[in-house]
Design an enzyme around this catalytic site. Sequence first.
Site, PDB file in Angstrom:
ATOM      1  N   ASP A  10     -27.384  17.366  -2.710  1.00 58.48           N
ATOM      2  CA  ASP A  10     -26.634  18.555  -3.118  1.00 58.48           C
ATOM      3  C   ASP A  10     -27.466  19.828  -3.008  1.00 58.48           C
ATOM      4  OD1 ASP A  10     -24.393  16.974  -3.909  1.00 58.48           O
ATOM      5  OD2 ASP A  10     -25.452  16.465  -5.751  1.00 58.48           O
ATOM      6  N   PHE A  29     -19.323  -4.052   5.993  1.00 58.94           N
ATOM      7  CA  PHE A  29     -18.195  -3.178   5.689  1.00 58.94           C
ATOM      8  C   PHE A  29     -18.176  -2.002   6.660  1.00 58.94           C
ATOM      9  CE2 PHE A  29     -16.440   0.596   3.646  1.00 58.94           C
ATOM     10  CZ  PHE A  29     -15.168   0.133   3.304  1.00 58.94           C
ATOM     11  N   ASP A  67     -26.081  16.311  -8.879  1.00 57.83           N
ATOM     12  CA  ASP A  67     -27.270  15.724  -9.492  1.00 57.83           C
ATOM     13  C   ASP A  67     -28.230  15.096  -8.489  1.00 57.83           C
ATOM     14  OD1 ASP A  67     -25.665  13.633  -8.726  1.00 57.83           O
ATOM     15  OD2 ASP A  67     -26.110  12.395 -10.469  1.00 57.83           O
ATOM     16  N   GLY A  68     -27.963  15.245  -7.191  1.00 59.01           N
ATOM     17  CA  GLY A  68     -28.813  14.578  -6.203  1.00 59.01           C
ATOM     18  C   GLY A  68     -29.448  15.538  -5.239  1.00 59.01           C
ATOM     19  N   ALA A  69     -30.464  15.061  -4.531  1.00 69.79           N
ATOM     20  CA  ALA A  69     -31.124  15.904  -3.530  1.00 69.79           C
ATOM     21  C   ALA A  69     -30.182  16.235  -2.390  1.00 69.79           C
ATOM     22  CB  ALA A  69     -32.367  15.192  -2.984  1.00 69.79           C
ATOM     23  N   ARG A  90      -9.419   1.218  -8.868  1.00 66.44           N
ATOM     24  CA  ARG A  90      -9.827   0.933  -7.494  1.00 66.44           C
ATOM     25  C   ARG A  90      -9.480  -0.537  -7.242  1.00 66.44           C
ATOM     26  NH1 ARG A  90     -14.346   2.009  -4.046  1.00 66.44           N
ATOM     27  NH2 ARG A  90     -13.869   0.966  -2.078  1.00 66.44           N
ATOM     28  N   ASP A 133     -19.852  17.130  -7.655  1.00 63.30           N
ATOM     29  CA  ASP A 133     -20.192  15.821  -7.104  1.00 63.30           C
ATOM     30  C   ASP A 133     -19.509  14.787  -7.992  1.00 63.30           C
ATOM     31  OD1 ASP A 133     -21.407  13.864  -5.558  1.00 63.30           O
ATOM     32  OD2 ASP A 133     -23.178  13.796  -6.838  1.00 63.30           O
ATOM     33  N   LYS A 134     -19.316  13.574  -7.497  1.00 60.37           N
ATOM     34  CA  LYS A 134     -18.604  12.576  -8.299  1.00 60.37           C
ATOM     35  C   LYS A 134     -19.554  11.670  -9.060  1.00 60.37           C
ATOM     36  CE  LYS A 134     -16.955   8.823  -6.575  1.00 60.37           C
ATOM     37  NZ  LYS A 134     -17.568   7.827  -7.503  1.00 60.37           N
ATOM     38  N   THR A 135     -20.304  10.872  -8.310  1.00 60.38           N
ATOM     39  CA  THR A 135     -21.127   9.843  -8.935  1.00 60.38           C
ATOM     40  C   THR A 135     -22.229  10.473  -9.779  1.00 60.38           C
ATOM     41  OG1 THR A 135     -20.716   8.460  -7.011  1.00 60.38           O
ATOM     42  CG2 THR A 135     -22.460   7.763  -8.511  1.00 60.38           C
TER      43      THR A 135
END
Length: 1197
Positions: A846, A586, A842-844, A642, A456-458
């Site tokens: 995932d 956006f 690190d997240g749900a 970026r 994962d990135k963030t």
Amino acid sequence: MQEIYGYELCRWKLVLVTVGVICSGGFLLLLLYWMPQWRVKATCKKTTLKDCEVVLLRTTDEFKIWFCAKVRVMPSLGASPLQNLDPIVHKVPNGHTVHFCESAAEENKNYLKKYLPVSRAIRYFTHHSVKYFWNDSAQSFDVVRKMFFGINEIAVKVPSIFKLLIKEVLNPFYIFQLFSVILWITDEYHYYALAIVIMSVLSIVSSLYTVRKQYVMLHDMVAAHSIVRVSVCRRNQEIEEILSTNLVPGDIMLIPSNGTIMPCDAVLLSGTCIVNESMLTGESVPVTKINLPNPSEYPKATGDEIYSPEAHKRHTLFCGTSVIQTRFYTGELVKALVVRTGFNTAKGQLVRSILYPKPTDFKLYRDAYWFLLSLVVVAGIGFIYTIVNSILNEVPAHTIVIESLDIITITVPPALPAAMTAGIVYAQRRLKKIGIFCISPQRINICGQLNLVCFDKTGTLTEDGLDLWGIQRVENARFLLPEERACSESLLKSEFIACMATCHSLTKIEGELSGDPLDLKMFEAIGWILEEATEEETALHNRIMPTVVRPSKQLFPESKQATDQEMELFELSTTYEIGIVRQFPFSSVLQRMCVIARILGEKRMDAYMKGAPEVIASLCKQETVPVDFESVLEEYTKQGFRVIALAHRKLESKLTWHKVQTINRDAIESNMDFMGLIIMQNKLKQETPTVLEDLHKANIRTVMVTGDNMLTAISVARDCGMILPQDKVIIAEALPPKDGQAARINWHYADTLTRCTSSSPAINSEDIPVKLVHESLEDLQMTKYHFAMNGKSFAVILEHFQDLVPKLVLHGTVFARMAPDQKTQLVEALQNVDYYVGMCGDGANDCGALKRAHGGISLSELEASVASPFTSRTPSISCVPKLIREGRAALITSFCVFKFMALYSIIQYISVTLLYSILSNLGDHQFLFIDLAIILVVVFTMSLNPAWKELVARRPPSGLISGPLLCSVLSQIIICLVFQTVGFLWVKQQPWFERWTPESDACNILDATNISSAHSGNETLDDEHNIKNYENTTLFFISSFQYLIVAIVFSKGKPFRQPCYKNFLFVTSVVVLYVFLFFIMLHPSELIDTSFELVCVPYEWRLRILIIVIVNAIVSVLMEVRNTNGKYLLLSEAVDRLGVCFLSSLFGYREKTPKAKYMHLAQELLVDPEWPPKPRTTTEAKVPSQENGSYQIITLT
């Protein structure tokens, strides 16, 4: 996908099975418990699905797993309740008209009660928490949620300890251990039986604790917010408060203003919600949800559009997500229509993926069963030999039964599970010391085979969010020098700062600014203040009050010398305000956002726009865009920044507030003035580049799978070394079928996007990737091009371009905007081409991928840790190489232990078989010394070797059935067989040899005194099993040394484990055992000889046994040991080649082509002239009537 077969109960089969269970002492019942397909076929007869009482299900994947389920009956609504399933138009109070498919209107309980009277029963079965109902018209079982939706609850039941205990104890290994213990107790072999019982109990207790802990953690996570009180709007506009468990699709619930945790999936009908969807996306960014568009206000919207939660995410509140704040206008309540409940919600599907994961295939465990099966065959031979030999020698029936069954327990060691677990337990303890916790210990071995890791990135590769690096403004179509600070006095009233202050989607939640991290960093950089209208103000003015931004007082320099100047600045700070009149949010498709704002006191409004630089530049007047725009942009992107572009336009004075609210954004976003660039930096975690470099050196591929934007993901991938500077990135943009056109993939080269303008259509030949020929097949995937795609493209490719999936995942490096289920699908696609996949997140969001991967590592101790086999206390990817190193060490330990236990069984089998030929056996104390003092001590100490200090490029073997490994085992078996046979036959050739009796005196130490006669009677009585004899003593000494020899030979060190001489306990144990054996062999003691039932042999024979042992050790070591370069010595190499040739001819295969699918595919692509796709080409799917997955290449000019 699953195959389904119908069965009905057969009484006569049931009677036969009952008789078989009684006659087999319950063994048949166990067999039917282990094999559900046998159980159904043995007790039922096949019938149609329409009339079946039991269904038999089989997965269609490579595992072919069987399940059975009982068909149940429930009252139905209507004569043909499943016939009329067409979508019904659901009228909602605010005038919206939407078609619902598989969601709301068809599930409306009031409609069902009113129009469908109960008349007959309907049949269904439940499998993996989903109900399948019989559909008479389709003649099949369907997932019909339209009528029978049940309670809105994601129920994770925690099994009782008794139920888990029964399930664990009925494991075939434990059943075999129970059989062995009963046999040993019958044969009065109590001590070893007790040791096995103790080890089994400890193993069962540890397993029960781990499994129950996982269930409790998952239950607590799901139950935390699953039952809440909600307000529901009824038909007569009354508000009723009910429990969330009573919600059904079709209910209209009210979203409270102070927020809530969503108990279901619902579509927003009125108002606006700010939602934290980190549970689904992993990005802790508040998302604004708006109500479904009203067709009367948006004439272009098609009235026949069918709602689906996936296509209308901007309007859908998903179960488990947190509603932080709501907004409503003119007193109207925020309402949402319930569309999915229970396990059918987004959260429910996530929990199901955790509860019922797809099995993880690992060659070691498959090979272990085949190896055990071969040992069973060997045991069967010994079993038959023992019975025949005993009958010929007229041995009593009781002894025949005991000895013939005993040969089975010798050949298939009951201690094998405990021995195999030892290395894993030690690895688990070492992982715990470095802050990595494991809830699935068997996965440690699999981690030793990982050759691809998805990140994962963030929060995993990078710190959370972006940082502002600087700005570069444009004046008179020329770039100014970059500026680090944007909050200078000179820029305070500039249009550039006004754009940064207004063009965002920020909001205030409990007094704190919240929103997209990029917007937040941009707004914080200028130091302005944002103020939003309160609900009272909005209701008072009967229209949306604008959000106001203004500079803070601190931005103005304090001057105590001129009071009038202070007053002027103070007045300026209080009067210079900008109101955001309308916002165009956006859009990832448009790659931009726009706002309409008005400065306080100004008559004309301004339009501000920000977004992808190429897109913004194309919408601006060409004379305002600098000529070096592309080169400047390329310079920043190459450095991994970026870049965001800003633009501005003064609107016509005739545009009133009312017209602005209804104007199309296309009319605003044109003829803009280019203002400059904002340069953002997504900071990597300090350890990220180093860890990725270590993984690449070890030939481990790295892939980024994130919910974030693709441009950001590609930039981070380049910055961290996942994509090297010279490598090309090919973006696959897949479009679904539309308006009769087939699905297609447009190929763009990310590095050439900025250079590909209308004036320069040609593609530089240097931009096309070069295929490299590699010496090692492991390096085939490391070519000079990478694919990148977003979640929508990935979904289209999976559905319409199945043949392309393996090729894309072979070189796919960046997967952006991936939903939780898509992450799991990606892991499965990688596994389908034979990658061993690790996942670090690190997240749900995932959770599904962490559970599905061969090795999932969570950097969070929250939701993700419930699904992940591994959890790192340190939120850093440095845990990945540590886990792989420990996995490799544990895997090599498992091989060593398995080989040692196999040799232990065969050595003892050879000894016992040779002794059975003379109606003898090993004594109880001899068995006890071998099994406890040698085997258990050696097994539990040889597993203590820690992991090697660094990752190497070579991976350990994945299975037991390989040429070198099998030859290693077979050669050691032959060596042991030869030397035991030599000793057994040689002792009979000695001049002093005779059939041993208590009066025998081969050592010439007895004087024919009364000593021998005094003991002869007792010894004769004690030796009724003919334990004491010269053959027994000889084989005991030789075999005891053989156990230690193979333990040392099989205890491998570098490059995956530390050398065995660093394993202090193992070295100490082996030395002590060697000393003890040498002592009792060369310096016999009457006490020890009596205890071990050994007989006295001449000292010359003892020296000859020593010579046999030494020669045995030398041959074994020469056959196994490698030199420092990792190649076999001459003798070992010759045997291995011979073994590989033998296996090739035996099984009819040659190892010319690589075994792994991804290696084979990489070889094919090296000679494929059409791959990779050329720049600016399109791959188009063929017409749907043809086979799914076929495609053709079309070059667009």
